[in-house]
Write an enzyme that holds these catalytic residues in place. Structure first.
Site, PDB file in Angstrom:
ATOM      1  N   GLY A  10     -15.790   2.554  -3.614  1.00 26.63           N
ATOM      2  CA  GLY A  10     -16.588   3.714  -3.974  1.00 26.63           C
ATOM      3  C   GLY A  10     -17.341   3.513  -5.269  1.00 26.63           C
ATOM      4  N   MET A  33      -9.594   1.107   1.331  1.00 28.02           N
ATOM      5  CA  MET A  33      -8.150   1.168   1.511  1.00 28.02           C
ATOM      6  C   MET A  33      -7.645   2.508   0.994  1.00 28.02           C
ATOM      7  SD  MET A  33      -6.972  -2.647   0.305  1.00 28.02           S
ATOM      8  CE  MET A  33      -7.422  -2.303  -1.393  1.00 28.02           C
ATOM      9  N   CYS A 102      -1.872  -5.150  -6.530  1.00 32.83           N
ATOM     10  CA  CYS A 102      -2.766  -4.527  -5.552  1.00 32.83           C
ATOM     11  C   CYS A 102      -3.690  -5.571  -4.941  1.00 32.83           C
ATOM     12  CB  CYS A 102      -3.572  -3.418  -6.207  1.00 32.83           C
ATOM     13  SG  CYS A 102      -4.596  -2.488  -5.051  1.00 32.83           S
ATOM     14  N   CYS A 198      -5.066   3.032 -11.276  1.00 37.04           N
ATOM     15  CA  CYS A 198      -5.676   4.162 -10.574  1.00 37.04           C
ATOM     16  C   CYS A 198      -4.702   5.304 -10.342  1.00 37.04           C
ATOM     17  CB  CYS A 198      -6.259   3.683  -9.250  1.00 37.04           C
ATOM     18  SG  CYS A 198      -5.054   2.912  -8.132  1.00 37.04           S
TER      19      CYS A 198
END
Length: 352
Positions: A10, A33, A102, A198
């Site tokens: 995004g 994801m 991640c 995040c």
């Protein structure tokens, strides 16, 4: 025609990566994801990586580029491989780097698995790094923009993954990427960069851990290196090596967190000189192209935002021993040490 899955967060970087791949003639799909719901991390609507807002931004860019767009639900894997490890590392006295996990377990494991299942050729991300092939071997290189280089968090990539990964932003600066996004009319051209972690949007890691686990982390003693009590700490998970602010201890001179003792539930404070380290050990080490037989001379980073420093590295059993001719500050268990030969990543592992 080669086909690529574009990992779209995004943000502006992955959006321009998608644009570059379309311009190169690849058949592309955009994929975000789904790692958590905003409610999972204690916020209603927050501009965090992979949130609902980001999904809509990614979808808008994919639509503008004429790409099919999908959301892959990886919430369970993210909880298990990233969040749970993050919490466990703090509880064991270390300081984790969840962005590395991640990348390792989600972007370059689960997403590559999905790539194979769908019959695609590459996973493409907006990382500032590069992949170079020489004589059938694949090498991970730093991004051209030193202020944005992300090679440090990509050290776990295997030869198989590198062969099927593309980083189209590696030869560009951040300002150039924003200019391209603005020129192409992307909705996120001026969107701010997402923060590193995040799922902790307010930066309060200890609060997140307490709320997520329901556990209470008991208070204990701040001590000096001789064992003298200096004050009371609010729970070991609240502190990391090198920390100075927020200690609540006044001793007449600056003090820093130097070590933590889980058995005694103590946090040792000391001077900046006490933070200097000439040697570290690392485990779970990934060598990008080959494991050396002898001691090698190279450079290393022990934190994301530091310049590489000279070192030697050698293997001892399952661990790698890294030694520095000039001591390095605040080497921290749970963080990564990444080795470099010029612009090339040699490998990396977790500091113990």
């Amino acid at each position: 025609m080669k086909k690529a899955i574009i990992a779209m967060s995004g943000g502006v970087d992955s959006s321009v990566a998608a644009y570059f791949m379309k311009e190169k003639g690849f058949e592309c799909i955009g994929a975000t994801m789904k790692l958590y719901d905003n409610e999972d991390i204690g916020v209603d609507r927050e501009k965090t990586c992979c949130s609902l807002d980001d999904i809509e931004d990614a979808r808008a860019v994919a639509r503008r580029l004429g790409m099919p767009y999908y959301v892959f639900n990886f919430r369970d894997e993210f909880e298990q491989k990233v969040i749970n490890k993050f919490i466990k590392t703090y509880e064991q006295g270390g300081t984790p780097n969840p962005c590395i996990d991640c990348n390792r377990y989600l972007k370059f494991e689960k997403l590559h698995q999905r790539m194979y299942e769908l019959g695609y050729d590459y996973v493409v991300t907006g990382h500032y790094a590069d992949v170079e092939e020489k004589n059938g071997r694949f090498y991970l290189k730093k991004g051209l923009d030193e202020t944005k280089d992300q090679s440090y968090v990509l050290y776990s990539l295997t030869q198989e993954q590198l062969a099927h990964t593309m980083f189209p932003l590696g030869r560009y600066s951040k300002s150039e990427i924003r200019e391209i996004a603005q020129r192409e009319g992307f909705i996120n051209a001026k969107k701010r960069d997402s923060q590193d972690i995040c799922f902790v949007p307010d930066g309060d890691y200890a609060k997140f851990i307490r709320e997520h686990t329901g556990n209470d982390y008991r208070k204990g003693d701040f001590v000096d290196k001789n064992g003298n009590v200096l004050g009371t700490h609010s729970g070991i998970i609240n502190y990391t090596i090198g920390q100075r602010k927020g200690l609540g201890v006044a001793v007449g001179h600056p003090v820093y967190v130097c070590s933590k003792d889980l058995d005694k539930n103590t946090v040792t404070l000391g001077s900046n000189a006490d933070l200097m380290c000439s040697r570290l050990e690392a485990e779970d080490f990934n060598w990008i192209y080959e494991k050396p037989d002898d001691t090698i001379t190279c450079k290393a980073k022990t934190r994301y935002n530091m310049k590489e420093v000279p070192c030697t590295a050698r293997c001892e059993g399952d661990r790698v021993i890294v030694e520095f001719p000039e001591p390095v500050r605040a080497v921290t268990s749970g963080q990564a040490v990444v080795l470099y030969d010029g612009d090339y990543v040699i490998g990396g592992g977790t500091i113990v």
